[in-house]
Design an enzyme around this catalytic site. Sequence first.
Site, PDB file in Angstrom:
ATOM      1  N   ASP A  30      39.223  77.325-106.719  1.00 12.14           N
ATOM      2  CA  ASP A  30      40.569  77.253-107.277  1.00 12.14           C
ATOM      3  C   ASP A  30      40.630  76.078-108.255  1.00 12.14           C
ATOM      4  O   ASP A  30      40.154  74.981-107.969  1.00 12.14           O
ATOM      5  CB  ASP A  30      41.603  77.076-106.167  1.00 12.14           C
ATOM      6  CG  ASP A  30      43.012  77.342-106.651  1.00 12.14           C
ATOM      7  OD1 ASP A  30      43.608  78.333-106.198  1.00 12.14           O
ATOM      8  OD2 ASP A  30      43.524  76.567-107.499  1.00 12.14           O
ATOM      9  N   HIS A 100      44.342  88.348-104.265  1.00 11.05           N
ATOM     10  CA  HIS A 100      43.366  87.302-103.978  1.00 11.05           C
ATOM     11  C   HIS A 100      43.674  86.668-102.634  1.00 11.05           C
ATOM     12  O   HIS A 100      44.837  86.576-102.224  1.00 11.05           O
ATOM     13  CB  HIS A 100      43.339  86.233-105.080  1.00 11.05           C
ATOM     14  CG  HIS A 100      44.671  85.658-105.404  1.00 11.05           C
ATOM     15  ND1 HIS A 100      45.589  86.304-106.202  1.00 11.05           N
ATOM     16  CD2 HIS A 100      45.266  84.494-105.035  1.00 11.05           C
ATOM     17  CE1 HIS A 100      46.677  85.562-106.311  1.00 11.05           C
ATOM     18  NE2 HIS A 100      46.513  84.462-105.603  1.00 11.05           N
TER      19      HIS A 100
END
Length: 108
Positions: A30, A100
Amino acid sequence: MDDCLFCKIARKEIPAGIVWEDDAFVAFKDIHPKARVHVLLIPKEHVESIVHATSADSAMLGQLMLHVADVAHAVGLQERGFKTVINTGKEGGQEVPHLHLHILGGGQ
Ligand code: AMP
Ligand code: ZN
């Protein structure tokens, strides 16, 4: 989806810190980590969110869950434990409209 950010990452059109991948899924770091280890696991196929999945996606959804262990192993979290989060829709805090699964660990 031509202009979907995560489809572009899956197609390698945008660079990402890929930590694990197979034919149908990819996991990457991320860009704004909310834990010491924060990775996102996505299907390469575009599905907007968990509520946009249909019975045709049942095998993909099962594989998504099974691959959590592969990704956790790849980033050293399998033994230590971690959190998994799927945000859905506007009030669920979903910013990127491509399904996701967040994997968060390594100490919050
Ligand atoms: P969500 O809020 O559940 O839609 O999560 C989207 C996540 O994608 C956020 O945690 C963002 O920090 C992350 N993100 C956005 N753009 C990128 C990028 N280019 N590479 C990696 N992660 C990203
Ligand atoms: Zn997409």
